[in-house]
Scaffold this active site. Structure first.
Site, mmCIF file in Angstrom:
data_model
loop_
_atom_site.group_PDB
_atom_site.id
_atom_site.type_symbol
_atom_site.label_atom_id
_atom_site.label_comp_id
_atom_site.label_asym_id
_atom_site.label_seq_id
_atom_site.Cartn_x
_atom_site.Cartn_y
_atom_site.Cartn_z
ATOM 1 N N LYS A 61 0.872 -1.177 0.000
ATOM 2 C CA LYS A 61 0.000 0.000 0.000
ATOM 3 C C LYS A 61 0.906 1.223 0.000
ATOM 4 O O LYS A 61 1.543 1.550 1.006
ATOM 5 C CB LYS A 61 -0.894 -0.011 1.244
ATOM 6 C CG LYS A 61 -1.912 1.123 1.240
ATOM 7 C CD LYS A 61 -2.912 0.917 2.369
ATOM 8 C CE LYS A 61 -4.032 1.924 2.329
ATOM 9 N NZ LYS A 61 -3.596 3.303 2.426
ATOM 10 N N LYS A 89 -2.719 -2.752 7.606
ATOM 11 C CA LYS A 89 -1.785 -1.662 7.901
ATOM 12 C C LYS A 89 -0.587 -2.133 8.714
ATOM 13 O O LYS A 89 -0.643 -3.128 9.434
ATOM 14 C CB LYS A 89 -2.507 -0.559 8.695
ATOM 15 C CG LYS A 89 -3.650 0.108 7.950
ATOM 16 C CD LYS A 89 -3.156 0.948 6.834
ATOM 17 C CE LYS A 89 -3.547 2.353 6.753
ATOM 18 N NZ LYS A 89 -4.082 3.251 7.607
HETATM 19 S S1 IVH Z 1 -6.878 -0.155 -4.223
HETATM 20 C C1 IVH Z 1 -11.580 0.788 -4.039
HETATM 21 N N1 IVH Z 1 -4.321 -0.604 -4.064
HETATM 22 O O1 IVH Z 1 -4.944 3.495 -0.364
HETATM 23 C C2 IVH Z 1 -10.264 1.195 -3.509
HETATM 24 N N2 IVH Z 1 -5.170 1.366 -3.050
HETATM 25 O O2 IVH Z 1 -7.011 3.529 1.766
HETATM 26 C C3 IVH Z 1 -9.174 1.005 -4.521
HETATM 27 N N3 IVH Z 1 -3.437 2.793 -2.043
HETATM 28 O O3 IVH Z 1 -7.282 5.522 -1.974
HETATM 29 C C4 IVH Z 1 -7.857 1.249 -3.939
HETATM 30 N N4 IVH Z 1 -1.728 1.528 -2.589
HETATM 31 O O4 IVH Z 1 -4.765 5.944 -2.406
HETATM 32 C C5 IVH Z 1 -5.335 0.229 -3.733
HETATM 33 N N5 IVH Z 1 -2.051 -1.104 -4.059
HETATM 34 C C6 IVH Z 1 -3.059 -0.285 -3.735
HETATM 35 C C7 IVH Z 1 -2.830 0.905 -3.031
HETATM 36 C C8 IVH Z 1 -3.927 1.709 -2.695
HETATM 37 C C9 IVH Z 1 -2.105 2.643 -2.002
HETATM 38 C C10 IVH Z 1 -4.171 3.918 -1.459
HETATM 39 C C11 IVH Z 1 -5.139 4.583 -2.404
HETATM 40 C C12 IVH Z 1 -6.485 4.414 -1.764
HETATM 41 C C13 IVH Z 1 -6.113 4.247 -0.333
HETATM 42 C C14 IVH Z 1 -7.207 3.493 0.389
#
Ligand code: IVH
Length: 818
Positions: A132, A330
């Site tokens: 993430k 997390k």
């Molecule tokens: S998937 C429907 N994949 O985390 C949600 N998010 O807390 C689709 N983020 O808004 C998000 N790495 O800014 C996804 N590999 C990843 C991610 C990721 C960082 C962030 C993104 C999202 C937030 C959600």
């Protein structure tokens, strides 16, 4: 206080009335944090604290579903877009992820999916597990394969249009490659800045007196939210694709297939992405990534698990603001609470007193932190460099519970103090008024040149202060100074402790004391090995061999010292460790003077011709550079008749000096009345520095600050004694001023326009001395045109022939290189 008790009550124990109150309070608090995070790029709580607020908010809604209205935060994401950018409505909302913290949360997540899809226990679910990325999410809309819009997440429904800025990102293709690119594609992912780039950017920001970013995420956000795309272009931002919005056609049937498709289109995807087939595999992935987290070039704050099959994703759908098919697992926050046990003062080589916070050791982001710099007296009080408040003005006291943060590879910082936990007897910290050395010399506060470190406290003892003595010695023998081989920290400390060396002069008298030297080292080594033997419970080494080795080492050291009796003037000057005299200044001085004595004489002369207080006062006014100051002083000399009315004179002086409006405004607001201005200018003009002072101060490689430091250093009797002692011991060689190797030798140069720092004949003579040919007209054979203000046709000719044009400053810099 009833409100206080509600906030502490577990959700299960709340009555409906209490829950309603608490729901409103939490909602307001979360919104305020959202605004600070999304719009101001300046969060005030840790992610973990924020997540806890969110969790409590959601728990209340789960228990009292009536509280969940369409206004509820659980159906909104983030905060409304910041002002200043056009809004873009997302064709498909940009949603958020639910969080898992414990491993049990992960098995709950997998269990929920299993139940929802009515899968049997042995049916396999494939997950795409991804890091993430801690950046900011971005939606890139392509129509017919061309990038048309780039938008931030904003509140999930509407974001900011940052297309012009995002176009400057190397990782964002302007056109999608490959066959069968759907008519409309919205590629989503994360814009991030590497930790290294973040540190470098902050260095630059600091040097330019600009805003310092708290972490890479904020600096990426700040870099994207620029009015001028060329600023964004100058910031190294990366982009990882991992999701999508509107797609007129789906090019794959799985998350992993989509990732492969992104790659084929020319996007970067995260190389750590992995397929996992069980809860255990997910948890193992989390652990594995957490272990490598510190080594990654960019910040991540967890991992994300997504059901790989898109048909299953569709069936699973969403619960309010988050998908049922994905979760963010997390990492524990890179912030931690600990106790500030003590504040210690360190005295540096230049006598700067730096307070260091001694902490109860605590793990933050994979390292144990027990010391943390507290920068200076103001920092402890809660005052920042330019007078802004830190920690909302809260001071730091011994015994305080503090929040320690380590962002990326940044040195740990205390970012906050928990006032509620302050011991009742904690006293405000008293910064020392005198140095810790036995001289108890007075401490002076001095502003740093850029003002961004706040006021530093300095011991006035210089070479006479024992702290500064040993640091001066360390610096003296160091690699860029005397570079005495084998003279490491251990020897400096040891010889200093037993009184064999106190000042650098003693180093060159060590050969007379080789017996005491051997003795001191042997004693010390014996003591060390004895301590080691006691620890290990056995003998470690034969003493004879040890003795031989020590004697050999000392002989080598004495030989290395002898080699350095001959030293280049620039190294000699640098080695003295004079404030504001670094290597470049030392080299400039060495170029100016062929030997140390002529330098000392010139500095003494400069000291006698040093301007007075009023002169410095004028130079210190914002916008008044040397050129404006000279204009002012020239014009006051013209109007110096005592018969004139002072107020009238003020006006006349400012008019003849031909300053710009800002300069006039600054002068008037500084002196308040024209009378005061005229008096100050008169005083200043009486104290104008003589040519010896100016020769140093006006040299762009030396400058006023270093000139003053040199005058102070060589004016102190103690230092002078040391320098004289060294001159008796050493043979100082001038540095080469070769002409044949100059950067401009053999080049053809044309000067045009008015030059400010030299006359035309001077410029010509200097250029020719360095081997350049000076010509009066520009042709394609010209190498450089040095253009001052008012340059006309020759400048045009230069552009026509593609000849490099230099400002006078650039030219001077070029010829100053060895
Ligand atoms: S998937 C429907 N994949 O985390 C949600 N998010 O807390 C689709 N983020 O808004 C998000 N790495 O800014 C996804 N590999 C990843 C991610 C990721 C960082 C962030 C993104 C999202 C937030 C959600």
């Amino acid at each position: 206080m009833p409100a206080k008790t509600i906030t502490n009550l577990p959700v299960d124990a709340l009555t409906l009335a209490q829950a309603r109150k608490e729901h409103v309070r939490l909602g307001l608090e979360i919104s305020a944090h959202d605004k600070r995070y999304y719009q101001d790029d300046a969060p005030t709580v840790t992610d973990a604290e924020y997540d806890a607020l969110r969790r409590r908010y959601n728990d209340i809604e789960t228990r009292f579903p009536d509280l969940r209205t369409f206004e509820s935060l659980s159906v909104k994401v983030g905060a409304a877009p910041a002002r200043g950018f056009t809004k873009v409505r997302h064709a498909v909302p940009m949603l958020s992820l639910d969080n898992a913290f414990a491993d049990a949360d992960v098995s709950d997540f997998v269990g929920r999916i299993r139940r929802f899809l009515r899968l049997a226990d042995d049916d396999e679910i494939v997950f795409s597990a991804e890091p993430k990325i801690d950046g900011l999410s971005m939606s890139l809309r392509y129509e017919k394969g061309e990038l048309v819009t780039a938008a931030t997440r904003g509140d999930g429904a509407e974001g900011e249009d940052v297309t012009a800025n995002v176009r400057t990102l190397e990782d964002v293709p302007k056109t999608l490659h490959g066959r069968d690119v759907p008519e409309v594609c919205e590629v989503r992912g994360e814009v991030y800045m590497t930790k290294q780039a973040f540190l470098a950017l902050n260095e630059q920001q600091k040097a330019a007196g600009e805003k310092i970013f708290a972490n890479p995420r904020n600096s990426a956000a700040g870099s994207l939210r620029q009015k001028d795309p060329s600023v964004t272009a100058s910031r190294p931002l990366g982009f990882f694709a991992y999701a999508w919005g509107e797609m007129s056609q789906m090019p794959a049937a799985t998350q992993s297939g989509m990732i492969r498709w992104f790659e084929a289109c020319g996007f970067m995807t995260n190389p750590l992405t992995k397929a996992c087939r069980s809860t255990q595999a997910l948890v193992a992935f989390h652990r594995e990534i957490e272990e490598t987290r510190a080594e990654l070039a960019y910040d991540i704050d967890g991992v994300v698990y997504k059901v790989d099959r898109l048909d299953w994703q569709e069936r699973l759908g969403f619960v309010s603001r988050t998908p049922r098919w994905a979760i963010a697992h997390k990492f524990p926050a890179e912030r931690a609470l600990t106790i500030l046990k003590d504040i210690e003062i360190q005295v540096g080589r230049t006598g700067v007193l730096t307070p260091v916070g001694k902490l109860d050791p605590v793990g933050v982001g994979g390292v144990i932190v027990q010391n943390v710099t507290l920068h200076n007296e103001d920092y402890i009080k809660g005052i920042g460099g330019k007078g802004e408040t830190l920690r909302e003005g809260r001071d730091l006291r011994i015994g305080d519970t503090v929040v320690v943060q380590r962002a990326g590879d940044v040195i740990p910082q205390i970012v906050d103090v928990v006032i509620d936990k302050r011991p009742s007897d904690a006293e405000p910290y008293e910064f020392p008024k005198v140095c810790l050395c036995h001289l108890h010399t007075e401490i002076v506060r001095e502003e740093t040149a850029t003002g961004d470190e706040g006021a530093r406290a300095r011991c006035t003892g210089e070479f006479a202060c024992p702290y500064q003595k040993i640091e001066h010695l360390r610096h003296f023998v160091s690699r860029n100074a005397f570079d005495i081989e084998g003279f490491g920290d251990e020897y400096v400390q040891m010889f200093f402790d037993v009184g064999l060396i106190e000042s650098p002069v003693d180093i060159f008298r060590l050969h007379e004391k080789s017996a005491s030297l051997r003795e001191a080292v042997l004693e010390r080594r014996k003591a060390l090995s004895k301590a080691r033997e006691e620890r290990l419970g056995r003998k470690v080494k034969k003493e004879i061999a040890e003795e031989k080795r020590t004697f050999k080492e000392i002989d080598n050291l004495l030989a290395a010292i002898e080699v350095r009796r001959k030293i280049l003037l620039d190294r000699f000057i640098f080695a003295l460790g004079i404030r504001h005299v670094g290597e470049a200044t030392a080299r400039a001085l060495a170029k100016h003077f062929t030997n140390a004595n002529s330098m000392l004489e010139a500095i003494d002369e400069a000291s006698r011709q040093r301007p007075g207080r009023e002169w410095f006062e004028i130079s210190g006014i914002d916008q008044i550079g040397p050129a404006a100051r000279e204009k002012l002083l020239a014009s006051i000399t013209k109007y110096s008749g005592p018969q004139l009315d002072l107020d009238f004179e003020g006006d006349a002086v400012l008019r003849t000096a031909k300053l710009n409006v800002r300069q006039i405004e600054n002068l008037r607001s500084h002196f308040r009345t024209d009378r005061a201005l005229v008096e100050a200018l008169r005083a200043a003009s009486r104290q104008r520095p003589g040519e010896h002072y100016r020769a140093l101060a006006d040299d762009s490689d030396i400058g006023e600050v270093a000139t003053n430091a040199l005058i102070e250093f060589f004016g102190a009797e103690y230092n002078r004694g040391i320098v004289q002692g060294l001159l008796n011991e050493l043979e100082i060689e001038p540095i080469e001023r070769s002409t044949s190797e100059s950067l401009v030798s053999g080049k053809t140069v044309v000067f045009t326009g008015s030059l400010e720092r030299m006359t035309r004949p001077e410029a010509k003579a200097t250029a020719e001395r360095l081997g350049a040919k000076v010509s009066g007209s520009v042709s394609s054979r010209t190498d450089y045109v040095v253009a001052g203000p008012g340059a006309g046709s020759k400048l045009k000719d230069a552009q026509k022939h593609g000849v490099r044009v230099l400002s006078e400053e650039e030219w001077l810099r070029m010829i100053a290189v060895e």
